[in-house]
Each structure stands twice: as C-alpha cells, then as structure tokens.
Scaffold this motif. Structure first.
Motif, mmCIF file in Angstrom:
data_model
loop_
_atom_site.group_PDB
_atom_site.id
_atom_site.type_symbol
_atom_site.label_atom_id
_atom_site.label_comp_id
_atom_site.label_asym_id
_atom_site.label_seq_id
_atom_site.Cartn_x
_atom_site.Cartn_y
_atom_site.Cartn_z
ATOM 1 N N ALA B 58 0.588 -1.331 0.414
ATOM 2 C CA ALA B 58 0.105 -0.151 0.074
ATOM 3 C C ALA B 58 0.919 1.269 0.099
ATOM 4 C CB ALA B 58 -0.960 -0.183 1.408
ATOM 5 N N LYS B 60 4.237 1.795 -1.417
ATOM 6 C CA LYS B 60 4.401 1.465 -2.173
ATOM 7 C C LYS B 60 3.815 2.517 -3.500
ATOM 8 C CE LYS B 60 6.854 -3.030 -3.275
ATOM 9 N NZ LYS B 60 7.676 -3.221 -1.731
ATOM 10 N N MET B 61 2.128 1.804 -3.610
ATOM 11 C CA MET B 61 1.233 2.324 -3.827
ATOM 12 C C MET B 61 0.906 3.894 -4.160
ATOM 13 S SD MET B 61 -0.610 0.725 -6.523
ATOM 14 C CE MET B 61 -1.192 -0.823 -5.389
ATOM 15 N N TYR B 62 1.492 4.520 -2.548
ATOM 16 C CA TYR B 62 0.709 5.729 -2.589
ATOM 17 C C TYR B 62 1.274 6.876 -2.886
ATOM 18 C CZ TYR B 62 -4.045 4.731 -0.853
ATOM 19 O OH TYR B 62 -5.543 4.511 -1.406
ATOM 20 N N GLU B 64 3.996 6.353 -5.052
ATOM 21 C CA GLU B 64 4.193 6.783 -6.095
ATOM 22 C C GLU B 64 2.673 7.522 -7.025
ATOM 23 O OE1 GLU B 64 5.942 5.727 -8.394
ATOM 24 O OE2 GLU B 64 7.342 4.365 -7.365
ATOM 25 N N THR B 65 1.626 7.392 -6.584
ATOM 26 C CA THR B 65 0.574 7.991 -6.940
ATOM 27 C C THR B 65 0.465 8.908 -5.938
ATOM 28 O OG1 THR B 65 -0.936 7.192 -5.340
ATOM 29 C CG2 THR B 65 -0.929 5.775 -7.336
ATOM 30 N N HIS B 66 1.136 9.365 -4.931
ATOM 31 C CA HIS B 66 0.265 11.061 -4.062
ATOM 32 C C HIS B 66 1.605 11.271 -3.352
ATOM 33 C CE1 HIS B 66 -3.263 8.363 -3.494
ATOM 34 N NE2 HIS B 66 -4.054 9.091 -3.514
ATOM 35 N N PHE B 67 2.733 10.898 -2.873
ATOM 36 C CA PHE B 67 3.368 11.383 -2.177
ATOM 37 C C PHE B 67 4.695 11.851 -3.667
ATOM 38 C CE2 PHE B 67 2.252 8.218 1.064
ATOM 39 C CZ PHE B 67 0.962 9.304 1.307
ATOM 40 N N PRO B 69 4.158 12.572 -6.449
ATOM 41 C CA PRO B 69 3.952 13.615 -7.580
ATOM 42 C C PRO B 69 3.101 15.050 -6.192
ATOM 43 C CG PRO B 69 2.105 11.506 -7.447
ATOM 44 C CD PRO B 69 3.118 11.743 -6.900
ATOM 45 N N LEU B 70 3.216 14.832 -4.663
ATOM 46 C CA LEU B 70 3.071 15.887 -4.141
ATOM 47 C C LEU B 70 4.985 16.673 -3.836
ATOM 48 C CD1 LEU B 70 1.732 17.258 -2.214
ATOM 49 C CD2 LEU B 70 1.635 15.513 -0.625
ATOM 50 N N ARG B 72 6.843 16.704 -5.953
ATOM 51 C CA ARG B 72 7.304 17.346 -7.528
ATOM 52 C C ARG B 72 6.271 18.853 -6.746
ATOM 53 N NH1 ARG B 72 9.257 19.286 -10.535
ATOM 54 N NH2 ARG B 72 9.500 19.515 -12.701
#
Lengths: 256, 543
Positions: B58, B60-62, B64-67, B69-70, B72
């Motif tokens: 989970a 890993k998933m978050y 990549e998808t949330h933190f 990008p945040l 960046r």
C-alpha cells in the motif's frame, strides 16, 4: 486536448505539461467527481462503482464543450477511462495518449498485472484500516506548508479535499477493474507512454496494452516511477509531440 | 575539522530518526545506521534501492500515486504515515518527511527523507479511532433513544395504567372477599335461626304442641336474610325500585316511633321539616331504609349520646354546582341527617361511600350502609354530600329530584290484613324456579284464587289460550327463554284486558330494569310476604 488525471491526483498533475500545448490546442482540464475541486455531492456510489461511470463523465464533458476528433491524454486509470469513452463514442477522440496505463492490476494465468490478488487486498485493507493515519497525516502536509503558502492553497483544493471514503472507493474500482477486453475495441490512434521502474504499471503491462490496441505506438521513457508528467515533463512532452506530429517511426524507434 | 566531521557522522548515524538521501533518479545514495537497524538490513543492501522498495504494498502504491507527485509539485511532504517492511517481513509504522534539495540552477541535487518511528503514535491513533467509533455509536444510540422517546413514554404510561388497573382489580377482589366474609357471617346467623326454628317446629308438630313461636322465629330469620340481599342489591344499584310520589315530611314523621326506638334514650331526635315541601318520586321503603341507615350510623357515632337532627327543605341546585358535582341542575328536595358525634377524618370521609368500607369491627357491619345510600341516591338521579370533621359531628345531605305529578296517593294500611280472592278468579303464575313456583301457587290458592302454573314463557302463552278465565298474569322477569316483559307484551296482544304483575329479585339488564320503573308497571319485589302478595293481587284485579 483533454487531460484526465489518475488515482491520487487531480488536474494539478498536468501543470508541467499542458502549457507546452496551449498555443496549438484548446486545453481542457478537469477533476474526476470525488477528487480535487469537484462537487463531492455529485458522487454516486452506484455510478462510480465501475470505470464506465467515469467514462460517461468524459463523454458528457466533450458533448458540453462540443468536442469531436480531439486528443485525450489520460494518466494511469484515466488512460483506460479515455479508452472506454472512445469505444462508446469513437468520433470524440482521434488520438489517445495513455500514460502508465493498466487494464488489470492483478496477475492472471498468463497475464502480468504487477500485483497478486493478495497484495491488492492488502492495499484495500490498508485503506480501510489506515483512515486516520492516511487522511490526518496528509492534512498538515497540505494545510501547513508555511514555506510556500501559495502552493498550500492550491493543493488544499486538491489532495486534502479528497474525501477519504471516496478515495477508498476510487482505489477499489481502480485496482479491481479488468478492462483488458476493451483494448481490442479501441480504434483511435494510441500512444502508450511507459516509465522504467513503475511499480503501479510495470513495463510488461504497457507492452501488453500496446500489443492489444491495434493502432498504437509504445514509448519507454527514461523516467522512473509512475508519474513522468511530473518527474520528467520535458521527456513526456517530447514523446507526445512526436506522436502527434505523426512521427510514428521516431516513436517506434524508442519502443521495444 | 576532523573532529567536527566525526561528530556530525555520529549525529547522522545515531540520530533518533532514520535519514535517507536519494539522488535525482530516486535511488538511495545514503542511509544512516538507525534506518538500517530498523530495517534489519546491511547498509550495502539499502544503497542503490529506492525508498519505496522498503514500504509495504500500500505504501508503494501511495508513494507513487500521491507523495511522489506531491513532492514534485511542492518540493516536500511532511508527516506521511507509512509502514516500513523489515527484512524479517514485520512492519514498522513510521512518519515520513521528505524535502528536495536543489542546486543554484534549480536542478535537483538530492531528496532528504527523514523517518520517525511511529509505533506508539499509530497505536494511539487506533485507540482514538476506536474511541471515536464508540462515541459515534453511543451518539447514534442516544439519537435513536431520543427519536423513540415519545413512543417509550406512551409504552410506559400504558404499562403504568395496566398495573394500576391490575391493582384496582386486586383491591376489588380484596373488597369482594371482605364482603363475602361479612355476608356469610350474617347469612349463617340468619339461616341458623331458620333451621333451628324449623327443627323445633318439626318436633313440636309431631307432639302436637304450640308452634307459633317457632314459625315466627323462622319468618324473622328469613326476613332478615331478605333484607340483607336487598341491601346488597341496593349497593349494586340493581334493586328494582318501585318509585311513588312521597312527601318526605310525612315519611319522616311516620318513622318517628321507629327512630326513637332505634336511637335509644341517649340520643335526642329533632326534626326540622320545611313547610310546603315538594314531593319526590322514590321507592318509599328504600328511602325509609336510607334514613334509618343514616340514623343508625349517627347513633353509632355518638356512643355517649347526642343530638340527631333530621331536616327537610326545598332546594335548587344551579348550573355551576351541577357541573362541579356531576348532578343535573334543577329542583330537589333535601333531606339532611346531622349528628353531634365523633365525626370523620378526611381520610375516612374520602372513603365513606366506598363499597365495603367500614369503620366497624368485623362482623358488625358489611360496610354496605353508606354505599347502599349512595347507590340509591344515584339510582334515583339524586345527589349526596357529606360534611364532617373529627369531634364536630357529621351531616349527610340527600337531594332527590322534585316530583311535579299528582300528590301522594294513600298510605299502605290496607296491606295490614291479607285480602283474599273470591274463589272465582284465576291467576297464571310464571316462574322458572320450581320451588318458588310451587310456593307462590300455594300462597295464592290459600288466598282463594284458582292458579295455573307455567315454568316458562311458552308454557304461559299456551295456558293463556287454554284457560280463558285467567284474569291476572303474575310473572317473573328474569327467565331463560323469554323475559317477563316480552311475555307480558305477547300476552297482552292475545288478551288486552289481562292484568299484569311482575316480580323479580333483580335485573342486570338495564333496559329491562328501567322499563320496570315505567309508570303503570306493577312490580312485586322478591321475596314478598303473603300480605304484600295478597294486597298487590287484589289491587290489580280490582283496578
């Protein structure tokens, strides 16, 4: 050119990309219902229990803006949402740009999705279980942000506005969907942009999408992770421009 | 300088948090000892990997998808809750901060990731979540309780009313028991008199001795038993009253001897009788009984003597009084009985009219006296009040509706001697009780009448057709097939000139009961003496 964000983000994720196309194209940015600045009251559990519900919204946006023969740029789960919309109303999009697409996250007999069924269920349990750890821990990140208040405000409208319950449901539909069969029915010209070391959508999945979508190009970027539009916007923009210019040979040179 | 570097290295390695640096490509270029210890891995295992490789699925998933990008977008993230996976597979809850470091040209140099052990915090969070769930659940239950409050009040009230009804029923049963005991006691005494008199009568008859004394004793016992049943019926307001126009003054005056005798020498009787007193319509015998009852109560309240005043007056009860006391406004005749006795406490006064309530010791009274008075007054559509205080005597006032019809007919002196038939008249007696039938028939035959007996309505109608000589129908009211009133109607259709005399112990049926009180209806209350029977029959046949 319609940009659709994936799970965990909102239209902010396109901030480094869309300006590169603003002179040439009319840019359409939106947040999926339940994300970012969308009206949370519009969220309907039944409608958004499958990707078709989200695809219907994309179609509605195009109809409202009177868009046909346009370009759809979808990241992650939205790559599949755009594919479904294009199957239902083919004249909407001439080109589909699919960044980190995955039609199915769970491994199957001879299919590699990148996750075992157990792993996906662990993920969903984590969501159910880690309600506070997740949403509470995120809030100070966004709301705090004393160093760059202008960003804080902007992001306050994206992440922290995500309703935890809706985020859970969006994760569920994203990671449990199986839209492999839809790939064969895509008629638009497509570009698959694949990163290295993407744990969400591994290169094998990108290759699978490229193989199933008849009229598609495949580009394996040097970027790593799942969000090249953020981590490597220049490379992403370049790949998109080459594809849109019809330079298929150039694109294919980078492919496998 | 070397010492400073050594010191900083020590700080880096032994800080109370994990430090990790990743290069522009996201690969780990440096990690401190604490972080390596937490993971249970050698530092060489960590360098070159990516931070998210050490997260659970989970995470890993978050990441990549949330933190990612945040970071960046805003260049850092703070206090993100994630789980590290140790080399042995176990998990370590952590809070993660990350910040980008860029060079002068703005290019990404590295990312500094700081990791805090959050085992305790995560446990507190879980406890807090659990507490919140409990609070929400309790709140929901409370709201539900509030929603159903009215319903539950209604239920509680209903339950309360049920239990009160049950209590009243229990009290009633207790009272009935008390009454039954009292009646049984009185009845036994009376029956003992009758039995012993009959036994003695039997013996003396065999010897041919004088038996008149025993006959008188048996009649007395039976008479007292009849009086008791009369009182019971009065209490239950089921006695068949035979109302007639009465002048209360005459009645009180007529009772003078009886009252003096009853009250004894210790009590002085005074009467204050209004002039031009209106008439009332009431059963004279019962009214006399009422006055007598009140006088006896008064006497008992004056064990050391005193004064008893019987007062009559014309009275008007107005609308306001009527509404307050549940009585029809209008003209009434007042009869008040006042004593100078011990009086009643408020508690006793409140219960004075309750059936079976008595202040007398067991065996001395059934508690029916005042309730019998109350029953009579109510049945006569009258009103009754009590004024009393301890040590200051008692005044009981009865109001009976004024009667505006013809004046009081006559006194009943004719009933003193049995009036006989002329030997040619025929009476049809209808009675479902075999013994009563036989006895009544025998009494009438003794009085000189021909008697035809019938045990039910059907038999009676047959007899009417068969025997044209029948001049009087003497019928019980309560019978199994058809009641006396219906029989009388049917009989009158066949023989309009037929005389009718009803007799009854009581009637539960209010309609029947009320019709017995209609003017022109002749009623002989059971049990009747030979004299009463003779008088009624004679009066009707002569009428």
């Amino acid at each position: 050119m319609v940009f659709a964000h994936g799970f965990g983000c909102d239209q902010n994720m396109w901030r480094f990309v869309w300006p590169a196309f603003a002179e040439e194209y009319r840019i359409v940015l939106f947040d999926h219902v339940g994300c970012g600045g969308s009206d949370l009251r519009a969220y309907d559990i039944g409608k958004y229990a499958s990707l078709e519900g989200y695809a219907d919204d994309v179609i509605a946006i195009c109809r409202e803006l009177d868009l046909t023969h346009s370009i759809f740029v979808g990241h992650s789960v939205s790559a599949m949402i755009g594919a479904i919309a294009s199957i239902q109303v083919p004249e909407l999009f001439d080109e589909l740009i699919m960044i980190g697409p995955s039609p199915r996250y769970i491994d199957d007999d001879d299919y590699t999705g990148g996750f075992s069924e157990a792993q996906v269920h662990e993920l969903l349990e984590f969501l159910d279980d880690n309600h506070m750890g997740w949403s509470q821990a995120m809030a100070p990140v966004i709301m705090g942000n004393p160093d760059r208040p202008e960003l804080g405000q902007e992001l306050a409208n994206s992440f922290c506005m995500t309703d935890p319950e809706i985020a859970k449901r969006f994760a569920r539909v994203t990671f449990l969907s199986d839209n492999r069969a839809d790939l064969d029915r895509v008629t638009a010209r497509a570009l698959v942009l694949q990163c290295h070391e993407d744990v969400i959508a591994p290169p094998a999945v990108g290759a699978y999408v490229h193989q199933r979508v008849s009229n598609s190009a495949f580009v394996l970027l040097n970027a790593t992770g799942h969000c090249p539009n953020l981590s490597a916007p220049e490379e992403t923009i370049l790949a998109m421009k080459i594809f849109l210019a019809g330079e298929r040979s150039a694109a294919q040179n980078v492919g496998p | 300088m070397n010492q400073l570097i050594e010191d900083l290295e020590d700080l880096f390695d032994n800080a109370p948090c994990g430090y990790v640096s990743t290069g522009p490509g996201g690969h780990i270029i440096m990690a401190n000892r604490i972080f390596a210890d937490w993971l249970g891995r050698a530092r060489s295992d960590i360098i070159g990997r990516r931070f998210q490789d050490f997260l659970n699925i989970a995470g890993k998933m978050y990441y990549e998808t949330h933190f990612a990008p945040l970071m960046r977008m805003q260049g850092f993230f703070h206090e993100v809750a994630l789980d590290l996976v140790r080399a042995d597979g176990s998990k370590l809850p952590v809070l993660v901060n990350a910040v980008e470091r860029r060079d002068e040209k703005g290019a990404l140099s590295f990312v500094r990731i700081t990791i805090f052990n959050a085992s305790d915090r995560r446990r507190y969070e879980r406890e807090l979540l659990e507490a919140r769930r409990c609070a929400e659940k309790a709140n929901a239950e409370l709201q539900n309780l509030n929603r159903t409050l009215e319903e539950r009040i209604a239920e509680a009230v209903e339950a309360r009313m049920k239990s009160e009804a049950a209590l009243r029923q229990a009290q009633k049963m207790e009272a009935v028991g008390q009454l039954t005991g009292g009646i049984a006691h009185d009845f036994n005494n009376m029956l003992a008199v009758v039995f012993s008199a009959l036994n003695l009568l039997e013996r003396r008859l065999a010897k041919g001795e004088d038996v008149s004394h025993f006959i008188a004793a048996a009649k007395d016992g039976a008479g007292r038993a009849a009086a008791l049943t009369q009182r019971l019926l009065a209490f239950s307001r089921q006695q068949a009253l035979a109302p007639e126009p009465i002048c209360a003054n005459q009645m009180v005056a007529g009772m003078s001897d009886l009252l003096h005798h009853t009250l004894g020498e210790m009590v002085r009787l005074e009467t204050v009788l209004a002039e031009d007193l209106w008439q009332v319509l009431a059963d004279k015998n019962v009214l006399e009984n009422v006055v007598l009852n009140l006088a006896i109560n008064a006497r008992d309240a004056m064990p050391h003597g005193g004064r008893l005043v019987i007062e009559t007056a014309n009275s008007h009860l107005d609308e306001a009084y009527g509404a307050e006391h549940d009585v029809k406004p209008g003209q009434y005749v007042m009869v008040a009985v006042t004593d100078t006795g011990v009086g009643m406490s408020p508690e006793v006064m409140a219960k004075a009219f309750d059936p079976f309530f008595t202040t007398k010791e067991p065996g001395r009274g059934t508690g029916l006296g005042l309730s019998q008075v109350f029953g009579f007054v109510k049945q006569s559509e009258g009103h009754i009040t009590v004024n009393s205080a301890l040590g200051r005597g008692t005044s009981i006032t009865i109001y009976l509706p004024r009667y505006s019809g013809a004046p009081e007919a006559r006194n009943h002196s004719e009933a003193q001697m049995p009036v006989c038939g002329n030997g040619s008249e025929t009476v049809l007696v209808v009675e479902d009780d075999e013994q009563v039938l036989t006895l009544t028939a025998q009494m009438l035959r003794d009085l000189g009448y021909h008697v035809v007996e019938a045990r039910c309505g059907e038999e009676a109608l047959g007899a009417l057709s068969a025997v044209p000589a029948i001049g009087l129908l003497f019928t019980d009211v309560v019978m199994p097939d058809i009641n006396g009133l219906r029989l009388a109607e049917a009989a009158l259709e066949r023989r309009p000139d037929l005389k009718i005399l009803f007799t009854t112990g009581y009637s539960r049926d209010a309609v029947v009961h009320n019709r017995l009180l209609d003017p022109g209806v002749n009623l002989l209350q059971k049990p009747a003496s030979l004299e009463q029977l003779a008088a009624k029959v004679r009066t009707l046949l002569d009428g």
